[in-house]
Design an enzyme around this catalytic site. Structure first.
Site, PDB file in Angstrom:
ATOM      1  CD  GLU A 196      -0.428   5.403  -3.900  1.00  0.00           C
ATOM      2  OE1 GLU A 196       0.065   5.696  -2.791  1.00  0.00           O
ATOM      3  OE2 GLU A 196      -1.113   4.390  -4.094  1.00  0.00           O
ATOM      4  CG  ASP A 204      -1.913   1.052   1.290  1.00  0.00           C
ATOM      5  OD1 ASP A 204      -2.267   1.582   0.226  1.00  0.00           O
ATOM      6  OD2 ASP A 204      -2.371   1.391   2.408  1.00  0.00           O
ATOM      7  CG  ASP A 233      -8.111   4.695   0.778  1.00  0.00           C
ATOM      8  OD1 ASP A 233      -8.021   3.459   0.798  1.00  0.00           O
ATOM      9  OD2 ASP A 233      -7.276   5.453   1.301  1.00  0.00           O
TER      10      ASP A 233
HETATM   11  C1  GLC Z   1      -4.664   3.334   2.987  1.00  0.00           C
HETATM   12  C2  GLC Z   1      -5.180   2.149   2.203  1.00  0.00           C
HETATM   13  C3  GLC Z   1      -6.211   1.406   3.008  1.00  0.00           C
HETATM   14  C4  GLC Z   1      -5.587   0.981   4.337  1.00  0.00           C
HETATM   15  C5  GLC Z   1      -5.062   2.190   5.097  1.00  0.00           C
HETATM   16  C6  GLC Z   1      -4.305   1.798   6.355  1.00  0.00           C
HETATM   17  O1  GLC Z   1      -5.658   4.287   3.157  1.00  0.00           O
HETATM   18  O2  GLC Z   1      -5.687   2.536   0.952  1.00  0.00           O
HETATM   19  O3  GLC Z   1      -6.678   0.298   2.299  1.00  0.00           O
HETATM   20  O4  GLC Z   1      -6.542   0.315   5.118  1.00  0.00           O
HETATM   21  O5  GLC Z   1      -4.166   2.929   4.261  1.00  0.00           O
HETATM   22  O6  GLC Z   1      -3.244   0.970   6.082  1.00  0.00           O
END
Ligand code: GLC
Length: 820
Positions: A431, A428, A504
């Site tokens: 980017e 995650d 998200d």
């Molecule tokens: C980001 C991700 C989400 C995750 C959060 C905490 O917002 O897109 O899926 O739960 O971070 O890690």
């Protein structure tokens, strides 16, 4: 919860109008107002051929036209005559097999010609166009390729402007959260952390600079392989121009010939690769939340699934499983003995997937940070200071995944997680996301696999290289087991390493619709293994919205429910019994259809077929007013028309030409027209193409719960010949690379008095089961005799309550005939 800001540091938008003018002024945030001179190619003065490469020059600038294959031609522009080094993170096979091509010239033009496509270069004005064998010009320059020298970073802004015809439509570009047809719109590719993104927001998390045009019923594709910030304008600024441009690098685009959209997508896959075959369990239902902790919470979640008999294969640990958000560590208060816990979950059929972000906490007592620091693995700014930014752990540094040595190191870091039994990894924030500033400043340096450059060049591939390192590391550590990875950011080709989810999203009906559009769009953009946060990440869905999303989720290649930390509980049973029962029914449907779903993944991996296919792909000449954009087929046999509105009890849908059957009632439907169907909450319109052979497993609570002793096939009568494919293998190893698999082809054809089913097999895998249960649907006659491989059978041939006739056959049958 921390809200993350979008990346605001971007150069001002340059309008096409400005682009078409010669000299202009751009307000550059770094060096102020500066003149930018636009330069255009002039007349072609000379050309040189080197095998399948043709070089055209106007005296200074050069254009390379390369025949990549019969159907793919690449065009590059070097403003001062020197091309950049040949290197691409997206294209893993730049040299394809070239069969026949020829070169010709007449008074006005040069002709580079293959068996299927001709690239024409006009001598006087250097305009480039492409035409098919019938002489239809599918794609042509409006102005010559052009560029602006940019003193700011010593490169060019590079542009290509094409004609856009009145009836031309555009598709692709990854996960843009907008209507399916991109005509009339403008987009940017710059991977951006977009918490709670809105409809039409742009850019989002991924960059896939590949689009498909359909002009006069003929499809072609353009893949701009440029990792800088790229821009696409499809008749937005001016209705008769389609432009693409990049804030650096080279114009380097592949023209991909159709004539069908499916051909274009398959050929795009021959350049950028397909998804490796995932472990079969990864196709089951996944339950995620930010975050399930401590251990007792995770265990009670698992217990609930099994007690309520709702199938599930994977449970996720979001950032709170770590010690102070330090990657590769455990919070021992919440998870005192991860190895034991993961083993216990596994005994109950659950795989554990953990999140790993790129930000490494600056802490000299933390081994990952120390190793990275000692080996100089973290990104640096242009002044040689480390790139630092705040993310979940606080002050962080970030590995440079564009360095192969760093990728190697990163892959090895998963050793302990693999040893404790973690089955999958979720990457995650890649980017890369940084709180406050959005992402890295442009001056950050990257090794870029030996082709050093700044963050301008590396930004869009950072996430892809991270998940590549993760995938390769897991592959090594898990020995012969297939890795499962999921990533948020990516660039073209990311499908070779990972599945993706759309980030998200929001718990709203609008986002449910976007979920369908984004997944279809990703699928035609090369990223088939995709899904959305079922239920919406932020906000609160009611039971109805959640259930409708589960229904859609059954037919998204990646099926995971996920929600933010400040939302109410979000499990399939969280909304009361009525919803729980429907959610169970649909998750069970996913599990019954797993052999069909798995076969679609095989076709993606082996042949580059997208898994989700929009109606315009199924029927390219469909009248656009008949298309409901949320409708698509999963593989080539099952059509889904998900319900997208609250309280909807019926909907109008379109079935492409041919014959179809209602999956639930087996009622036959004529295609090529609209139908109104009932959509009570416990149902969703699902249709199966006549002639299909759909494999089904007996219901399991998780993949591998037991070895099925029989496979069921639903066989849908057809009076024209239809082929279906079925794939099976061990399900989680790489043995299929040594041909240890079975690919079966069924051919179904009937008439008024008989139905014939043929089976052909290829491959070396031997499943344990011996028999098939064949459910014959839609027979137009009452059967009296059945022959298997020429031998008459003594089987009961009565219709059951669902108008099916059920027969049994050995799995190796070659020919079945059922007579009136
Ligand atoms: C980001 C991700 C989400 C995750 C959060 C905490 O917002 O897109 O899926 O739960 O971070 O890690």
């Amino acid at each position: 919860m921390v809200e993350k800001e979008n990346n605001k540091e971007s150069l001002p938008e340059i309008s096409i109008e400005q682009l078409e003018e010669g000299v202009q002024h751009v307000n550059n945030p770094i060096i102020g107002l500066m003149p930018i001179e636009k330069r255009y190619l002039k007349s072609v003065k000379e050309y040189v051929q080197n095998n399948n490469n043709f070089y055209f020059s106007d005296g200074e600038a050069r254009v390379e036209v390369r025949v990549v294959s019969d159907e793919i031609i690449r065009v590059r522009l070097a403003p001062h005559g020197t091309f950049l080094e040949e290197f691409s993170y997206a294209v893993n096979k730049p040299e394809q097999r070239v069969t026949v091509f020829s070169f010709d010239e007449d008074e006005d033009k040069y002709w580079v010609k293959t068996n299927t496509v001709t690239c024409l270069i006009s001598k006087k004005d250097f305009l480039i166009s492409f035409q098919d064998n019938q002489g239809l010009v599918t794609n042509e320059d409006y102005t010559t390729m052009h560029w602006e020298e940019n003193a700011d970073f010593g490169g060019y802004y590079v542009y290509c402007t094409k004609k856009c015809s009145p009836e031309e439509n555009f598709y692709g570009l990854g996960d843009k959260p907008t209507g399916f047809n991109l005509r009339g719109k403008r987009f940017q590719n710059w991977n951006t952390d977009t918490y709670s993104f809105a409809k039409d927001q742009d850019p989002l998390y991924r960059s896939i600079p590949f689009y498909i045009g359909i002009k006069e019923g003929v499809s072609y594709g353009v893949f701009l392989d440029n990792t800088y910030k790229t821009h696409f304008d499809f008749g937005h600024q001016e209705h008769d121009k389609t432009s693409f441009w990049a804030d650096g690098g080279e114009i380097q685009y592949y023209y991909i010939h159709g004539p069908h959209m499916m051909d274009v997508v398959k050929r795009y896959h021959t350049l950028t690769g397909t998804h490796p075959l995932p472990p079969q369990w990864a196709l089951g239902y996944h339950q995620c939340r930010w975050s399930y902790y401590p251990e007792s919470k995770l265990k009670s979640l698992a217990k609930n699934f099994r007690e309520r008999k709702i199938p599930c294969d994977a449970l996720y640990l979001d950032i709170d499983y770590m010690d102070g958000y330090r990657c590769f560590t455990w919070n021992k208060k919440y998870f005192p003995d991860p190895k034991r816990m993961i083993k216990e979950l596994l005994n109950d059929g659950f795989k554990t997937v953990v999140i790993i972000d790129p930000g490494i906490k600056v802490d000299d007592n933390y081994w990952v940070f120390r190793e990275g620091k000692e080996n100089k693995y973290f990104c640096r700014r242009s002044d040689d200071y480390f790139m630092e930014g705040h993310v979940w752990p606080g002050r962080c540094q970030f590995p440079d995944y564009t360095n192969p040595e760093v990728r190697q190191w990163w892959g090895g870091l998963f050793k302990e997680l693999v040893e404790v039994g973690v089955a999958g990894v979720w990457n995650d924030m890649n980017e890369p996301a940084v709180f406050g500033s959005g992402t890295f400043p442009n001056d950050v340096r990257h090794q870029y696999d030996g082709h050093r450059g700044s963050h301008r060049k590396a930004h869009n591939v950072y996430g892809m290289q991270m998940v590549r390192a993760t995938y390769d590391g897991l592959k090594k550590l898990q020995k012969n087991k297939r890795p499962f990875t999921i990533t948020r950011a990516g660039y073209s080709g990311v499908q070779r390493y990972s599945s993706v989810w759309t980030g998200d999203n929001l718990a709203s009906w609008e986002h449910l619709r976007l979920a369908s559009l984004q997944c279809q769009r990703l699928s035609v953009s090369g990223v088939s293994f995709c899904g959305t946060d079922i239920g919406g990440f932020t906000g609160e869905p009611d039971g109805e919205l959640f259930t409708r999303w589960i229904q859609l989720g059954v037919f998204t290649p990646f099926m995971r429910a996920h929600s933010a930390g400040d939302t109410r509980e979000r499990e399939p049973w969280s909304f009361g019994k009525e919803y729980e029962d429907i959610n169970r029914k649909f998750i069970e449907l996913r599990y019954r259809l797993l052999p069909y779903i798995y076969s679609a993944f095989w076709e993606q991996h082996r042949y580059g077929f997208p898994i989700l296919r929009p109606i315009v792909m199924v029927e390219q000449d469909v009248k656009t007013n008949l298309v409901r954009e949320e409708e698509f087929t999963f593989g080539d046999k099952i059509l889904i028309s998900p319900v997208m509105e609250p309280g909807q009890t019926s909907k109008v849908l379109y079935l492409p030409a041919g014959k179809w059957y209602d999956y639930w009632t087996h009622e036959p439907f004529e295609g090529g027209m609209e139908h109104t169907v009932a959509t009570p909450l416990d149902s969703m319109p699902i249709f199966v193409k006549a002639g299909s052979v759909i494999p089904e497993w007996p219901l399991m609570q998780y993949v591998g719960e037991f070895e099925p002793d029989e496979i069921k096939f639903q066989i849908y009568y057809s009076d024209y010949e239809v082929n279906s494919f079925y794939f099976e293998d061990h399900g989680d190893t790489f043995a299929y690379e040594q041909d240890i698999y079975t690919e079966k082809k069924f051919v179904v054809k009937g008439d008024a008095t008989m139905l014939n089913i043929k089976q052909f097999s290829e491959g070396l895998y031997t499943p344990r089961y011996e028999t098939y249960e064949l459910k014959l649907i839609g027979l137009p006659f009452i059967p009296s005799k059945v022959y298997i491989d020429g031998k008459e059978q003594n089987q009961d041939l009565k219709f059951d309550e669902l108008k099916r006739v059920i027969i049994h056959a050995n799995k190796n049958f070659r020919n079945i005939e059922i007579f009136k």
